[in-house]
Motif scaffolding. Structure first.
Motif, mmCIF file in Angstrom:
data_model
loop_
_atom_site.group_PDB
_atom_site.id
_atom_site.type_symbol
_atom_site.label_atom_id
_atom_site.label_comp_id
_atom_site.label_asym_id
_atom_site.label_seq_id
_atom_site.Cartn_x
_atom_site.Cartn_y
_atom_site.Cartn_z
ATOM 1 N N ASP A 1 1.784 4.048 2.760
ATOM 2 C CA ASP A 1 0.759 4.900 2.149
ATOM 3 C C ASP A 1 1.380 6.043 1.330
ATOM 4 O O ASP A 1 1.630 5.870 0.136
ATOM 5 C CB ASP A 1 -0.192 5.445 3.229
ATOM 6 C CG ASP A 1 -1.593 5.735 2.708
ATOM 7 O OD1 ASP A 1 -1.822 5.559 1.494
ATOM 8 O OD2 ASP A 1 -2.468 6.135 3.501
ATOM 9 N N HIS B 1 -6.430 -0.144 3.946
ATOM 10 C CA HIS B 1 -6.834 0.354 5.268
ATOM 11 C C HIS B 1 -7.839 -0.659 5.860
ATOM 12 O O HIS B 1 -7.450 -1.735 6.220
ATOM 13 C CB HIS B 1 -7.426 1.770 5.225
ATOM 14 C CG HIS B 1 -6.462 2.805 4.746
ATOM 15 N ND1 HIS B 1 -5.317 3.125 5.420
ATOM 16 C CD2 HIS B 1 -6.479 3.593 3.645
ATOM 17 C CE1 HIS B 1 -4.658 4.073 4.759
ATOM 18 N NE2 HIS B 1 -5.335 4.367 3.683
ATOM 19 N N HIS C 1 -9.623 0.936 -1.621
ATOM 20 C CA HIS C 1 -9.436 1.661 -0.364
ATOM 21 C C HIS C 1 -10.764 1.732 0.400
ATOM 22 O O HIS C 1 -11.797 2.109 -0.165
ATOM 23 C CB HIS C 1 -9.011 3.113 -0.630
ATOM 24 C CG HIS C 1 -7.537 3.311 -0.784
ATOM 25 N ND1 HIS C 1 -6.774 2.660 -1.712
ATOM 26 C CD2 HIS C 1 -6.676 4.119 -0.098
ATOM 27 C CE1 HIS C 1 -5.512 3.057 -1.610
ATOM 28 N NE2 HIS C 1 -5.421 3.941 -0.638
ATOM 29 N N HIS D 1 1.485 4.747 -2.491
ATOM 30 C CA HIS D 1 1.163 5.575 -3.658
ATOM 31 C C HIS D 1 2.448 6.217 -4.141
ATOM 32 O O HIS D 1 3.054 7.001 -3.391
ATOM 33 C CB HIS D 1 0.136 6.644 -3.272
ATOM 34 C CG HIS D 1 -1.135 6.067 -2.720
ATOM 35 N ND1 HIS D 1 -2.215 5.766 -3.516
ATOM 36 C CD2 HIS D 1 -1.484 5.706 -1.457
ATOM 37 C CE1 HIS D 1 -3.190 5.262 -2.761
ATOM 38 N NE2 HIS D 1 -2.774 5.216 -1.503
ATOM 39 N N HIS E 1 0.874 -1.189 0.000
ATOM 40 C CA HIS E 1 0.000 0.000 0.000
ATOM 41 C C HIS E 1 0.899 1.224 0.000
ATOM 42 O O HIS E 1 1.283 1.744 1.056
ATOM 43 C CB HIS E 1 -0.927 -0.029 1.223
ATOM 44 C CG HIS E 1 -1.927 1.093 1.253
ATOM 45 N ND1 HIS E 1 -3.106 1.016 1.964
ATOM 46 C CD2 HIS E 1 -1.939 2.311 0.669
ATOM 47 C CE1 HIS E 1 -3.792 2.140 1.819
ATOM 48 N NE2 HIS E 1 -3.084 2.952 1.029
HETATM 49 ZN ZN LIG Z 1 -3.724 4.808 0.284
#
Ligand SMILES: [Zn+2]
Length: 344
Positions: free
Chosen positions: A278, A223, A197, A19, A17
């Motif tokens: 993240d 998440h 997500h 980005h 996870h």
């Molecule tokens: Zn994310």
């Protein structure tokens, strides 16, 4: 250094996870702006960092999209991804699945092919130079219309061999998973793996996770920590072996706490939870920082920390032979670290 921090540092792990646009450190942002002749609102990297005072998902997203303005050329995407891969390699990430947001670039006039060319070249070089294998996951922006996501899916098809799966990110408010049910169905038909997500403490957070399972057929939830509020949902996630990619430090910025107790509850319920970073350039912590923060906050044992790494390989979108190699590497590492073996 405590025994558990020492365990985390060199432990082989997967990051699932992440980005890539969220790894844009202020120094690189300044470098890319100079190369592309872009004037930035801030005068220095320190000014940019000082401006990061997110109080919720929306305030973070405003900074996140503003940051992307410096990403124009294939080389920009390459440099962004290589910078992340070097950091991940230093954290002993041996395998990564990396999100990218094509609509955030195509909407600015950057061709889809430019984005994918830079990211894929970095992916290949990371494997050759660092021994870090990575795959790309294309995320749709949920605050854009479903037909924009469908067009993006169609744009991706010439690059199908360079993208392992699709996800859904950005602002969840009034944008439930079912809005994209047709897009995900088409993506599945094209052979993409599916993740969605379900951000922390959103309106109807539990209902959105149920939608992912019942209406989307998502294989993973990104998440998803609100699942612990619903015993039936926890039982379903455990039964299906659904992976959950938790990001403690980002939770602290957008939801007011690490949610480490929820992470521990997920492990106690035998859910396949993992810890990830993240958007580390914005939230100030890469994957080892996230593992250490969760470990400290929830008092995770060495065996629980090890189970987070084990889960990261178990839920990765890779074949059985590759998975076995990673798990054998993890087991060999854990045998050298007292107290981290299963059952200890
Ligand atoms: Zn994310």
């Amino acid at each position: 250094m405590s025994e558990d921090t020492a365990l985390i540092g060199a432990m082989p792990k997967a990051e699932l996870h992440l980005h890539i646009e969220g790894t844009l450190e202020p120094e690189l942002k300044f470098g890319l702006a100079a190369r592309n002749g872009i004037r930035l609102r801030h005068r220095s990297p320190a000014d940019i960092r000082a401006s990061y005072a997110f109080t919720d998902l929306s305030s973070f997203l405003a900074a996140y999209y503003e940051g992307m303005s410096v990403l124009r050329e294939e080389q920009d995407f390459y440099d962004l991804a290589m910078a992340y891969f070097r950091k991940a390699n230093a954290d002993h990430v041996v395998y990564a699945e990396v999100f990218f947001d094509p609509q955030a670039h195509t909407s600015r006039g950057v061709p889809f092919g430019t984005v994918i060319a830079g990211l894929d070249r970095a992916r290949a070089d990371a494997q050759a130079a660092l021994g870090l294998r990575a795959q790309l996951i294309m995320c749709f922006l949920r605050d854009m219309p479903a037909d924009s996501a469908m067009r993006t899916l169609e744009q991706s098809l010439p690059y199908r061999d360079k993208i392992v799966g699709v996800g859904l990110d950005s602002d969840e408010r009034d944008n439930p998973p079912v809005k994209f049910a047709d897009v995900f169905e088409r993506a599945r038909g094209e052979g993409y793996r599916l993740t969605v997500h379900c951000d922390v403490d959103q309106a109807d957070a539990v209902g959105h996770i149920w939608q992912c399972l019942d209406d989307i057929g998502a294989e993973r939830i990104d998440h998803g920590v609100n699942c612990v509020e619903d015993g039936a949902l926890v039982a379903r996630l455990a039964r299906d072996g659904t992976g959950l990619t938790v990001c403690p430090i980002s939770n602290r910025w957008v939801a007011g706490g690490l949610k480490a107790a929820e992470l521990k509850a997920m492990l106690d319920a035998s859910l396949r939870a993992t810890v990830n970073s993240d958007d580390p350039a914005y939230f100030g912590g890469y994957v080892n920082d996230n593992l250490a923060a969760a470990q400290r906050s929830a008092g995770l044992t060495a065996a629980e920390v090890a189970s987070l790494a084990r889960n990261s390989f178990e839920i990765a979108w890779i074949g059985a032979a590759e998975r076995d190699v990673y798990l054998a590497g993890l087991d060999a590492y854990l045998r050298r670290v007292p107290g981290s073996a299963p059952g200890s």
